[in-house]
Scaffold this motif. Structure first.
Motif, PDB file in Angstrom:
ATOM      1  N   ALA A  63      37.402 -80.261 -66.779  1.00 16.27           N
ATOM      2  CA  ALA A  63      37.570 -81.231 -65.786  1.00 16.27           C
ATOM      3  C   ALA A  63      36.146 -81.787 -65.074  1.00 16.27           C
ATOM      4  O   ALA A  63      35.342 -81.038 -65.449  1.00 16.27           O
ATOM      5  N   ALA A  64      36.407 -82.679 -64.525  1.00 12.94           N
ATOM      6  CA  ALA A  64      34.994 -83.275 -63.999  1.00 12.94           C
ATOM      7  C   ALA A  64      34.372 -82.163 -63.007  1.00 12.94           C
ATOM      8  O   ALA A  64      33.165 -82.175 -63.075  1.00 12.94           O
ATOM      9  N   ILE A  65      34.885 -81.462 -62.335  1.00 11.92           N
ATOM     10  CA  ILE A  65      34.565 -80.239 -61.394  1.00 11.92           C
ATOM     11  C   ILE A  65      35.131 -79.249 -61.725  1.00 11.92           C
ATOM     12  O   ILE A  65      36.421 -79.192 -61.834  1.00 11.92           O
ATOM     13  N   THR A  66      34.455 -78.108 -62.141  1.00  6.33           N
ATOM     14  CA  THR A  66      35.234 -76.914 -62.568  1.00  6.33           C
ATOM     15  C   THR A  66      35.746 -76.118 -61.095  1.00  6.33           C
ATOM     16  O   THR A  66      35.288 -76.278 -60.046  1.00  6.33           O
ATOM     17  N   ALA A 125      41.302 -86.058 -52.879  1.00  9.91           N
ATOM     18  CA  ALA A 125      39.845 -86.577 -53.072  1.00  9.91           C
ATOM     19  C   ALA A 125      39.564 -86.094 -54.594  1.00  9.91           C
ATOM     20  O   ALA A 125      38.874 -87.064 -55.254  1.00  9.91           O
ATOM     21  N   ASN A 126      39.704 -84.891 -54.936  1.00  9.98           N
ATOM     22  CA  ASN A 126      39.578 -84.524 -56.251  1.00  9.98           C
ATOM     23  C   ASN A 126      40.481 -85.110 -57.379  1.00  9.98           C
ATOM     24  O   ASN A 126      39.898 -85.381 -58.430  1.00  9.98           O
ATOM     25  N   THR A 127      41.622 -85.265 -56.883  1.00 16.19           N
ATOM     26  CA  THR A 127      42.288 -85.921 -58.017  1.00 16.19           C
ATOM     27  C   THR A 127      42.109 -87.540 -58.293  1.00 16.19           C
ATOM     28  O   THR A 127      42.298 -87.981 -59.242  1.00 16.19           O
ATOM     29  N   SER A 128      41.853 -88.179 -57.235  1.00 21.35           N
ATOM     30  CA  SER A 128      41.239 -89.466 -57.402  1.00 21.35           C
ATOM     31  C   SER A 128      40.108 -89.657 -58.128  1.00 21.35           C
ATOM     32  O   SER A 128      39.969 -90.740 -59.000  1.00 21.35           O
ATOM     33  N   SER A 129      39.278 -88.557 -58.527  1.00 19.39           N
ATOM     34  CA  SER A 129      37.973 -88.560 -59.318  1.00 19.39           C
ATOM     35  C   SER A 129      38.450 -88.133 -60.542  1.00 19.39           C
ATOM     36  O   SER A 129      37.317 -87.562 -61.583  1.00 19.39           O
ATOM     37  N   LEU A 130      39.629 -87.501 -60.700  1.00 16.52           N
ATOM     38  CA  LEU A 130      40.215 -86.866 -61.836  1.00 16.52           C
ATOM     39  C   LEU A 130      39.619 -85.459 -62.044  1.00 16.52           C
ATOM     40  O   LEU A 130      39.313 -84.923 -63.300  1.00 16.52           O
ATOM     41  N   SER A 178      52.846 -83.538 -56.555  1.00 12.31           N
ATOM     42  CA  SER A 178      53.778 -83.822 -57.986  1.00 12.31           C
ATOM     43  C   SER A 178      53.056 -84.952 -58.859  1.00 12.31           C
ATOM     44  O   SER A 178      52.910 -84.671 -59.899  1.00 12.31           O
ATOM     45  N   SER A 179      52.545 -85.897 -58.056  1.00 15.83           N
ATOM     46  CA  SER A 179      51.795 -86.981 -58.679  1.00 15.83           C
ATOM     47  C   SER A 179      50.434 -86.422 -59.408  1.00 15.83           C
ATOM     48  O   SER A 179      49.978 -86.610 -60.559  1.00 15.83           O
ATOM     49  N   PHE A 180      49.824 -85.512 -58.613  1.00 16.81           N
ATOM     50  CA  PHE A 180      48.813 -84.778 -59.326  1.00 16.81           C
ATOM     51  C   PHE A 180      49.064 -84.033 -60.554  1.00 16.81           C
ATOM     52  O   PHE A 180      48.484 -84.046 -61.585  1.00 16.81           O
ATOM     53  N   ALA A 181      50.098 -83.378 -60.500  1.00 19.16           N
ATOM     54  CA  ALA A 181      50.685 -82.587 -61.829  1.00 19.16           C
ATOM     55  C   ALA A 181      51.037 -83.594 -62.813  1.00 19.16           C
ATOM     56  O   ALA A 181      50.491 -83.306 -63.897  1.00 19.16           O
ATOM     57  N   TRP A 182      51.835 -84.614 -62.794  1.00 17.26           N
ATOM     58  CA  TRP A 182      52.261 -85.540 -63.607  1.00 17.26           C
ATOM     59  C   TRP A 182      50.814 -86.389 -64.379  1.00 17.26           C
ATOM     60  O   TRP A 182      51.102 -86.551 -65.481  1.00 17.26           O
ATOM     61  N   ILE A 183      50.081 -86.838 -63.250  1.00 20.90           N
ATOM     62  CA  ILE A 183      48.862 -87.483 -64.054  1.00 20.90           C
ATOM     63  C   ILE A 183      47.923 -86.519 -64.619  1.00 20.90           C
ATOM     64  O   ILE A 183      47.351 -87.312 -65.688  1.00 20.90           O
ATOM     65  N   SER A 195      43.337 -77.985 -57.867  1.00 17.79           N
ATOM     66  CA  SER A 195      44.138 -77.101 -58.136  1.00 17.79           C
ATOM     67  C   SER A 195      44.161 -75.846 -57.115  1.00 17.79           C
ATOM     68  O   SER A 195      45.227 -75.584 -56.729  1.00 17.79           O
ATOM     69  N   PRO A 196      43.102 -75.227 -56.941  1.00 12.09           N
ATOM     70  CA  PRO A 196      43.174 -74.303 -55.843  1.00 12.09           C
ATOM     71  C   PRO A 196      43.585 -74.843 -54.395  1.00 12.09           C
ATOM     72  O   PRO A 196      44.589 -74.137 -53.843  1.00 12.09           O
ATOM     73  N   TYR A 197      43.247 -76.293 -53.975  1.00 11.54           N
ATOM     74  CA  TYR A 197      43.908 -76.500 -52.976  1.00 11.54           C
ATOM     75  C   TYR A 197      45.281 -76.862 -52.788  1.00 11.54           C
ATOM     76  O   TYR A 197      46.239 -76.550 -52.120  1.00 11.54           O
TER      77      TYR A 197
END
Length: 517
Positions: free
Chosen positions: A298-301, A476-481, A105-110, A487-489
């Motif tokens: 995104a930083a990583i596609t 890990a991916n969300t921490s680096s934006l 949820s935090s990944f989605a909101w930020i 999203s797949p994970y």
């Protein structure tokens, strides 16, 4: 009721071993804290940083707990006691957010707005994730409440609000306070969501201290403060549960309460439910779908997330989920047998010690196991076995509740018949208790499996080097934006979690569901 019979030595030894394993991280943390010099301890504890962490943590706990109580009580009342259109559907949608991990949820909101990385964002995310912990028991209490109490109050001249305040609310107090205490406890130990939201609490600071320098004395003292707060919540929950004595005096026929007519308030209430579902389900699921379709912002596609990497993380999550569920059941079963078959102070003490894991933060357990293995059990350090042990400790209370309930429903005569035929206590367990308690054990295993699948803190600290799970990859991916890469994970983990919750409801909740219709 359990009997005062001689406890088999093997069963008692198994119970004591489980209790010792649960108490090991707790006792190690306390011992580490006691090793700190008194003056050093005072200097470390009475710092502006600790005051800031305490203020942040308690403010967040207070805000999310009260907001969850208001939202959940209002939603439960509308679903259970009004003529709200589609109320059964709204009831399911109100409970589903519990299956979505808070850090997803935090990944989605930020990813929707980085401006949410503050106190307000933390309150929104944590409340959306944990308010079902209040909604579910309050809805169940409303469903089982005797409508004659309200009818009597209305006949004596009470208004609708007065009847709710003076009759219904006191009856809801055990469920309401119990749910609020669970929200407070989960907020205290929350790490992933608050770390992604950049909101500093004791859990995020302990993890930061570990990553930067591993000052064992400072970490132990911070852990002791967090542990003390959690144990206060746990003690309050047990106190509320133990003092709850609300029952019907008569054995009259159970009947449903006539629904209150919403009238013109129907449309504002429907709008409120739509807003609630949009915030708790629409934003997480919508943002996951959105980032799955992005190819360069995104930083990583998503193309950088290879199918083998995604498959590897999924398999690791499934394997650890299955192993954690099996280990938790293995620990819970002898305790459940002891608690249901034997009555003594020693058995009560052993069982209560196992529930201490519910009030021990995952980060405290993980750091204690890291220190123990580094100092004394080197072969276990950074091993899958150590991570599974941590899962078994953390989720033992969850497995124990369901296992104990399953065994308590079995007829004692069947066990006595097995013993009279010459079977030993081990053979009775294997040939009589296990087959009959199978559905309850299955429910316990399923709940622990879902919890392990979405666990983050212990997995980050204890997973073997190179091991990646769905949860750690999202973090890990969300921490680096890198939202598109996460999203797949996040999609797979959310899908597995929702599917597991749906299967649990279908398999073990059919009776309760039919009773509400």
């Amino acid at each position: 009721m359990p009997r005062r019979t001689r406890i088999p030595v093997g069963l008692l030894a198994a119970g004591l071993t489980v209790a010792a394993l649960v108490l090991l991280p707790l006792s190690y943390t306390i011992n580490e804290a006691l090793q700190v010099d008194r003056q050093d301890a005072i200097d470390l504890v009475f710092r502006p940083l600790v005051g800031e962490l305490l203020l942040n943590t308690l403010s967040l706990v207070l805000a999310t707990t009260l907001l969850s109580a208001l939202l959940a009580t209002a939603a439960a009342w509308c679903v259970e006691r009004t003529d709200l259109p589609g109320r059964h559907v709204w009831g399911v949608l109100a409970a589903v957010p519990l299956a979505i991990p808070a850090f997803v949820s935090s990944f989605a909101w930020i990813s929707l707005s980085l401006r949410l990385q503050d106190f307000a964002g933390a309150v929104v995310v944590v409340t959306c994730s944990y308010y079902p912990l209040v909604y579910l028991p309050v809805a169940a209490a409303l469903r089982g409440m005797d409508p004659a109490l309200e009818e009597t109050a209305r006949a004596l001249g009470e208004t609708g609000w007065g009847s709710f305040r003076r009759v219904v609310l006191p009856q809801l107090r055990p469920a309401l306070l119990g749910g609020m205490l669970l929200v407070a406890l989960d907020t205290l130990v929350e790490f992933g969501a608050l770390s992604l939201l950049r909101f500093r609490t004791f859990t995020t600071e302990i993890y930061a201290e570990y990553r930067t320098g591993f000052d064992s004395s400072e970490i132990a003292l911070l852990a002791m403060i967090l542990l003390a707060l959690c144990l206060v919540c746990l003690a309050a929950e047990l106190w509320v549960r133990g003092r709850s004595r609300y029952a019907r005096v008569g054995r009259g026929t159970r009947r449903a309460s006539p629904p209150h007519r919403l009238g013109r308030a129907r449309y504002p209430v429907l709008a409120g439910f739509a807003l609630l579902v949009a915030a708790t389900l629409g934003v997480p699921l919508g943002m996951i779908i959105y980032w799955l379709t992005q190819h360069g912002s995104a930083a990583i596609t998503p193309e950088a997330v290879s199918a083998p990497a995604l498959l590897s993380a999924t398999l690791s999550s499934l394997q650890f989920g299955a192993a954690g569920a099996a280990a938790s059941l293995l620990l819970a079963f002898p305790l459940a047998v002891l608690a249901t078959q034997h009555d003594s102070r020693l058995v009560t003490l052993i069982e209560r010690s196992a529930y201490l894991a519910q009030g021990t933060p995952g980060i405290v357990v993980a750091l204690a196991l890291v220190s123990l293995t580094v100092q004394r059990l080197q072969p276990l350090y950074q091993s899958a076995a150590l991570l599974i042990i941590a899962y078994a400790i953390l989720f033992l209370p969850l497995a124990l509740v369901s296992t104990r309930a399953a065994l308590a429903q079995l007829q004692r005569g069947l066990q006595d018949a097995g013993r009279s035929l010459g079977l030993g206590w081990m053979a009775v367990l294997w040939r009589v208790l296990l087959p009959l308690a199978g559905p309850g054990l299955g429910a316990a295993a399923a709940m622990v499996f879902v919890s392990v699948m979405t666990e983050l803190t212990a997995t980050l600290l204890l997973a073997p080097i190179g091991t990646r799970t769905l949860a750690t990859q999202v973090w890990a991916n969300t921490s680096s934006l890198a939202f598109a890469a996460a999203s797949p994970y996040a999609a797979l983990m959310t899908l597995i979690s929702l599917l597991s919750a749906w299967l649990l409801a279908r398999r073990f909740g059919a009776t309760a569901l039919s009773a509400t219709r």
